[in-house]
Design an enzyme around this catalytic site. Structure first.
Site, PDB file in Angstrom:
ATOM      1  N   LYS A  22       0.635  -3.416  41.390  1.00 54.32           N
ATOM      2  CA  LYS A  22       0.584  -4.880  41.295  1.00 54.32           C
ATOM      3  C   LYS A  22       0.741  -5.525  42.669  1.00 54.32           C
ATOM      4  O   LYS A  22      -0.043  -6.384  43.069  1.00 54.32           O
ATOM      5  CB  LYS A  22       1.670  -5.356  40.349  1.00 54.32           C
ATOM      6  CG  LYS A  22       1.568  -6.800  39.926  1.00 54.32           C
ATOM      7  CD  LYS A  22       2.671  -7.087  38.916  1.00 54.32           C
ATOM      8  CE  LYS A  22       2.318  -8.258  38.046  1.00 54.32           C
ATOM      9  NZ  LYS A  22       3.294  -8.449  36.970  1.00 54.32           N
ATOM     10  N   GLU A  30       5.871   4.957  46.067  1.00 55.60           N
ATOM     11  CA  GLU A  30       5.245   6.223  45.664  1.00 55.60           C
ATOM     12  C   GLU A  30       3.724   6.076  45.569  1.00 55.60           C
ATOM     13  O   GLU A  30       2.970   6.931  46.058  1.00 55.60           O
ATOM     14  CB  GLU A  30       5.798   6.672  44.300  1.00 55.60           C
ATOM     15  CG  GLU A  30       7.281   6.967  44.278  1.00 55.60           C
ATOM     16  CD  GLU A  30       8.119   5.767  43.838  1.00 55.60           C
ATOM     17  OE1 GLU A  30       9.241   5.987  43.351  1.00 55.60           O
ATOM     18  OE2 GLU A  30       7.633   4.615  43.975  1.00 55.60           O
ATOM     19  N   GLY A  40       4.964  -3.477  33.150  1.00 58.64           N
ATOM     20  CA  GLY A  40       4.253  -2.239  33.446  1.00 58.64           C
ATOM     21  C   GLY A  40       4.081  -1.339  32.238  1.00 58.64           C
ATOM     22  O   GLY A  40       3.007  -0.782  31.999  1.00 58.64           O
ATOM     23  N   ARG A  41       5.135  -1.200  31.446  1.00 56.57           N
ATOM     24  CA  ARG A  41       5.071  -0.290  30.293  1.00 56.57           C
ATOM     25  C   ARG A  41       4.303  -0.884  29.125  1.00 56.57           C
ATOM     26  O   ARG A  41       4.110  -0.211  28.109  1.00 56.57           O
ATOM     27  CB  ARG A  41       6.489   0.101  29.860  1.00 56.57           C
ATOM     28  CG  ARG A  41       7.402  -1.068  29.516  1.00 56.57           C
ATOM     29  CD  ARG A  41       8.848  -0.615  29.429  1.00 56.57           C
ATOM     30  NE  ARG A  41       9.785  -1.702  29.204  1.00 56.57           N
ATOM     31  CZ  ARG A  41      10.274  -2.503  30.159  1.00 56.57           C
ATOM     32  NH1 ARG A  41       9.876  -2.353  31.409  1.00 56.57           N
ATOM     33  NH2 ARG A  41      11.150  -3.445  29.870  1.00 56.57           N
ATOM     34  N   GLU A  79      13.049   2.338  28.847  1.00 57.56           N
ATOM     35  CA  GLU A  79      13.095   1.311  29.886  1.00 57.56           C
ATOM     36  C   GLU A  79      13.293  -0.067  29.255  1.00 57.56           C
ATOM     37  O   GLU A  79      13.881  -0.959  29.862  1.00 57.56           O
ATOM     38  CB  GLU A  79      11.809   1.343  30.723  1.00 57.56           C
ATOM     39  CG  GLU A  79      11.919   0.588  32.038  1.00 57.56           C
ATOM     40  CD  GLU A  79      10.781   0.887  32.994  1.00 57.56           C
ATOM     41  OE1 GLU A  79      10.935   1.786  33.842  1.00 57.56           O
ATOM     42  OE2 GLU A  79       9.734   0.227  32.893  1.00 57.56           O
ATOM     43  N   HIS A 127       8.272  26.067  17.288  1.00 60.26           N
ATOM     44  CA  HIS A 127       8.669  27.332  17.904  1.00 60.26           C
ATOM     45  C   HIS A 127       9.474  27.079  19.180  1.00 60.26           C
ATOM     46  O   HIS A 127       9.591  27.958  20.026  1.00 60.26           O
ATOM     47  CB  HIS A 127       7.432  28.170  18.201  1.00 60.26           C
ATOM     48  CG  HIS A 127       6.681  28.555  16.964  1.00 60.26           C
ATOM     49  ND1 HIS A 127       6.911  29.727  16.278  1.00 60.26           N
ATOM     50  CD2 HIS A 127       5.737  27.884  16.249  1.00 60.26           C
ATOM     51  CE1 HIS A 127       6.127  29.785  15.220  1.00 60.26           C
ATOM     52  NE2 HIS A 127       5.405  28.673  15.171  1.00 60.26           N
ATOM     53  N   LYS A 151      15.770   3.193  43.919  1.00 59.29           N
ATOM     54  CA  LYS A 151      14.650   2.967  44.839  1.00 59.29           C
ATOM     55  C   LYS A 151      15.140   2.400  46.173  1.00 59.29           C
ATOM     56  O   LYS A 151      14.673   2.799  47.244  1.00 59.29           O
ATOM     57  CB  LYS A 151      13.642   2.018  44.191  1.00 59.29           C
ATOM     58  CG  LYS A 151      12.876   2.654  43.036  1.00 59.29           C
ATOM     59  CD  LYS A 151      12.182   1.625  42.162  1.00 59.29           C
ATOM     60  CE  LYS A 151      11.076   0.889  42.871  1.00 59.29           C
ATOM     61  NZ  LYS A 151      10.327   0.017  41.936  1.00 59.29           N
TER      62      LYS A 151
END
Length: 545
Positions: A212, A218, A273-274, A359, A390, A510
């Site tokens: 954005k 990152e 964002g999510r 979040e 399993h 961060k």
């Protein structure tokens, strides 16, 4: 904006107090008893809407439980808060923002006003621009710097800018253009980028940089590595404009990077964002499945939005899922929820839900800033079936922890192959049945099991689950499924009286990482002002790197 639930703390709501008493009365009851007492339970405790069928009968709940949970929803103002969200009120109070992911999938005919402006036309303007671009890439009309067709698309983002697109691509791979390769880079670990481009030709590769602000550490670290990689092969700065696209709102930084701002796709601060996979962040999805497929997905989202907004609470799928999660979190000390899709294409869906749920609702203070005195935000996790059977189902069946489960299955497979799908779905129904009813000591003995082995083979049962069934996995169904959980998360947040739309908890790490990065890269021995553990670790790393 009212910051406490109808003027009362959650624990002072009449329905909350009634639920506490009710939970104590129900705690000793077994699902075997509940089903034995009510022959129609399995047919009655269901709900269906928009092609999604929910069987919630295998929950440790009765009609009284549901009645009290629905009363709680009314007492905390769920309907009012829902309307506030859909109308664009600034319900994200810590950031003073509207919360309008629902606008991303609103039809052109709708109007949603934020700060005096109807945002729907702007949403469709971006969608139309995305569609035009996607068609040029898919058809081969868009050429790379050397005139070759783009065959490889790499989405570079992190968090919601990665988890949504990668989940959607994997979920809808059946519908994707198979002569193209799609990859996703998110981790700042250089291995992620190195492996993504290892076997690709730069002349045929395009990068979608999703940030954005175009400053996310990152993402921009990976973006610059991508730029260096491309230019090392293509040799001309002008190539950036043909091989890089920005999903951002920062035109200045985008242009500085070398991307033509005509190829910048924006979104808005009312999109978290999510909650952004159906915005420009989903450009990789649109290129993969085409604009028509993407619009089908948006229509699925919108259909569930309408259901959540208008359906009676007692028949409302997201409300029922959300309230049952509250029920177990608060009154049964359940700390996790397992998401178990019996569909290989949904292999990344649990990981996507981890961000969406944790979040959103991993909060320790109320909207008013007071410390919560109840549990919020259970841990969501899971794997596709039958793999998980399993792996971790042993703990769900015979462990000491109560883990409510959501089983997700489909009547039809996209890849018919012999008996495979019948076997897959047999496991959905069998696992839910086994969790609910278990196997008693008498049943184990009747099988001829020696006495000493009996305790090890007993299944206590009484382990709750929901079963979610649909016809088959389509773009529209994926939209409905994601929206189902989005609104379930919202329902939980309203009950807990927390802000489900900020994420201050990601900030501190961060900030500290930026500070420590300078200390790790310093040529001179840095003066460290950390705790003794962090200081020692930094010294050790500097010595050995």
């Amino acid at each position: 904006m009212q910051t406490e639930t109808k003027g009362k703390s959650l624990v002072d709501q009449p329905a909350w107090k009634a639920l506490q008493t009710h939970a104590e009365q129900l705690r000793g009851r077994h699902l075997r008893e509940l089903f034995a007492e009510d022959a129609s339970r399995g047919e009655r405790m269901t709900a269906e809407a928009e092609g999604i069928f929910l069987d919630y009968s295998k929950n440790r709940a009765t009609d009284e439980t549901l009645k009290l949970l629905l009363e709680l929803a009314q007492q905390v103002g769920l309907r009012e808060r829902t309307e506030a969200m859909f109308k664009g009120e600034k319900i994200n109070i810590t950031e003073n923002r509207a919360v309008l992911h629902v606008a991303l999938r609103a039809p052109k005919s709708e109007s949603i006003v934020v700060d005096g402006e109807d945002v729907v036309p702007e949403v469709h303007k971006v969608l139309d621009k995305m569609a035009g671009f996607a068609e040029r890439v898919r058809s081969g009309e868009w050429k790379g710097h050397t005139g070759k067709r783009i065959k490889n698309v790499i989405n570079v983002g992190i968090g919601g800018s990665d988890l949504g697109p990668v989940m959607a691509y994997e979920a809808l791979k059946h519908y994707s253009q198979r002569d193209m390769t799609f990859r996703f880079v998110s981790n700042v670990d250089g291995t992620d980028f190195a492996e993504a481009v290892q076997d690709l030709d730069a002349e045929e590769t395009m990068f979608l940089i999703a940030s954005k602000t175009f400053t996310t550490l990152e993402t921009m670290t990976n973006a610059h590595s991508a730029r260096d990689w491309a230019l090392s092969k293509l040799g001309d700065e002008k190539a950036v404009a043909k091989h890089f696209v920005a999903i951002s709102t920062n035109a200045k930084e985008v242009a500085k990077f070398g991307i033509d701002t005509e190829n910048m796709f924006g979104f808005w601060d009312w999109v978290g964002g999510r909650y952004s996979m159906d915005s420009a962040i989903g450009l990789s999805t649109m290129i993969a499945i085409g604009p028509d497929g993407f619009r089908e997905m948006l229509a699925g989202f919108h259909a569930m939005d309408v259901h959540f907004r208008t359906a009676p609470l007692e028949k409302n799928l997201p409300v029922l899922l959300g309230l049952l999660t509250v029920w177990y979190t608060e009154f049964f000390d359940a700390q996790t929820v397992a998401i178990l899709p019996y569909e290989q294409y949904l292999k990344r869906f649990p990981a996507y839900l981890q961000q969406l749920t944790m979040e959103s609702n991993g909060k320790h203070v109320t909207l008013g800033g007071t410390k919560v005195i109840y549990q919020t935000g259970p841990i969501y996790w899971g794997e596709p079936g039958t793999n998980g059977q399993h792996s971790f189902y042993q703990l769900i069946h015979q462990g000491t922890r109560l883990i409510p489960c959501d089983f997700i299955g489909f009547a039809k497979t996209l890849n018919p192959l012999g008996r495979h799908h019948d076997m897959l779905m047999a496991n959905v129904f069998a696992q839910a049945e086994a969790l609910a009813f278990g196997k008693t000591a008498d049943q184990v003995k009747a099988e001829g099991t020696p006495d000493w082995l009996v305790p090890h083979r007993v299944f206590e049962g009484n382990r709750p689950s929901n079963t979610i069934l649909a016809d088959k996995l389509t773009p529209a169904l994926l939209g409905k499924l994601v929206a189902l959980y989005e609104h379930s998360v919202f329902t939980q947040g309203v009950v807990w009286n927390i802000d489900s739309f900020d994420q201050w908890g990601v900030e501190l790490g961060k900030v500290l990482a930026t500070r420590i990065l300078g200390e790790l890269e310093s040529k001179e021995e840095p003066k460290l002002e950390h705790d003794s553990s962090t200081t020692s670790l930094i010294h050790r790393y500097r010595k050995n790197k």
